[in-house]
Scaffold this motif. Structure first.
Motif, PDB file in Angstrom:
ATOM      1  N   ARG A  60      41.235  41.033  44.091  1.00 55.32           N
ATOM      2  CA  ARG A  60      41.891  39.725  44.026  1.00 55.32           C
ATOM      3  C   ARG A  60      42.506  39.461  42.650  1.00 55.32           C
ATOM      4  O   ARG A  60      43.520  38.780  42.546  1.00 55.32           O
ATOM      5  N   PHE A  61      41.855  39.964  41.611  1.00 52.79           N
ATOM      6  CA  PHE A  61      42.330  39.750  40.251  1.00 52.79           C
ATOM      7  C   PHE A  61      42.955  41.036  39.716  1.00 52.79           C
ATOM      8  O   PHE A  61      42.464  42.138  39.989  1.00 52.79           O
ATOM      9  N   SER A  82      46.904  30.837  43.841  1.00 47.85           N
ATOM     10  CA  SER A  82      46.979  31.826  42.761  1.00 47.85           C
ATOM     11  C   SER A  82      47.231  31.144  41.428  1.00 47.85           C
ATOM     12  O   SER A  82      47.823  30.063  41.365  1.00 47.85           O
ATOM     13  N   LEU A 101      42.209  32.698  45.407  1.00 52.26           N
ATOM     14  CA  LEU A 101      41.145  32.042  44.648  1.00 52.26           C
ATOM     15  C   LEU A 101      40.156  31.329  45.555  1.00 52.26           C
ATOM     16  O   LEU A 101      40.529  30.792  46.612  1.00 52.26           O
ATOM     17  N   ASP A 107      35.290  30.662  41.985  1.00 52.80           N
ATOM     18  CA  ASP A 107      36.011  31.129  40.805  1.00 52.80           C
ATOM     19  C   ASP A 107      36.178  30.019  39.770  1.00 52.80           C
ATOM     20  O   ASP A 107      36.662  30.270  38.658  1.00 52.80           O
ATOM     21  N   ALA A 167      35.836  39.856  41.945  1.00 53.98           N
ATOM     22  CA  ALA A 167      37.221  39.796  41.479  1.00 53.98           C
ATOM     23  C   ALA A 167      38.032  41.022  41.903  1.00 53.98           C
ATOM     24  O   ALA A 167      39.263  40.971  41.943  1.00 53.98           O
ATOM     25  N   MET A 193      45.344  36.023  39.252  1.00 50.42           N
ATOM     26  CA  MET A 193      44.256  35.704  40.159  1.00 50.42           C
ATOM     27  C   MET A 193      44.823  35.217  41.482  1.00 50.42           C
ATOM     28  O   MET A 193      45.492  34.179  41.523  1.00 50.42           O
ATOM     29  N   TYR A 210      37.737  30.024  31.611  1.00 49.19           N
ATOM     30  CA  TYR A 210      38.079  31.426  31.402  1.00 49.19           C
ATOM     31  C   TYR A 210      38.441  31.649  29.933  1.00 49.19           C
ATOM     32  O   TYR A 210      39.286  30.928  29.384  1.00 49.19           O
ATOM     33  N   TYR A 243      37.078  46.454  35.684  1.00 50.77           N
ATOM     34  CA  TYR A 243      36.703  45.177  36.291  1.00 50.77           C
ATOM     35  C   TYR A 243      35.187  45.105  36.341  1.00 50.77           C
ATOM     36  O   TYR A 243      34.516  46.030  36.795  1.00 50.77           O
TER      37      TYR A 243
END
Length: 125
Positions: free
Chosen positions: A67-68, A17, A86, A90, A64, A83, A94, A59
């Motif tokens: 998970r995000f 993460s 992962l 990914d 994602a 996040m 960013y 989103y």
């Protein structure tokens, strides 16, 4: 002038993460939209998520979802991207992005007026 500064990127193993942060400055009040997009090597930019000043979120990346998690702290002019789980796919730079106009609602953060310099996320298998 508006500035967005990201932090929190790094290298992790698959399943790990990371929590990205983006702090805005140079403006009064709050941006209407504040979010994240990413660019993986050799790929097009991809919108990840947006948080709205009123509390809603969108989103953009199916991978994602679940998970995000995006969250804003309006008082701190900050947006976070938590996040989890992962995956190597990914891996990307960013970027934080912000927009102050109503038109940003529902739009990908790739199209926002302001963006930061980016923070690198690398996920190894």
């Amino acid at each position: 002038q508006v500035q967005l500064v990201e932090s929190g990127g790094g290298s992790v193993q698959a399943g790990g993460s990371l929590r990205l942060s983006c702090v805005g400055s140079g403006y009064v009040g709050e941006s209407n939209c504040m979010g994240w997009f990413r660019r993986a090597p050799g790929k097009e930019r991809e919108g990840v998520a947006v948080g709205y000043v009123g509390g809603g979120v969108t989103y953009f990346t199916d991978s994602a979802k679940g998970r995000f998690t995006i969250a804003r702290d309006n008082g701190k002019k900050t947006v976070y991207l938590q996040m989890n789980s992962l995956k190597p796919e990914d891996t990307a730079m960013y970027y934080c992005a912000a927009d102050f106009r109503q038109r940003c609602t529902g739009r990908s953060p790739i199209a926002f007026d302001y963006r930061g310099q980016g923070t690198q996320v690398t996920v190894s298998s």
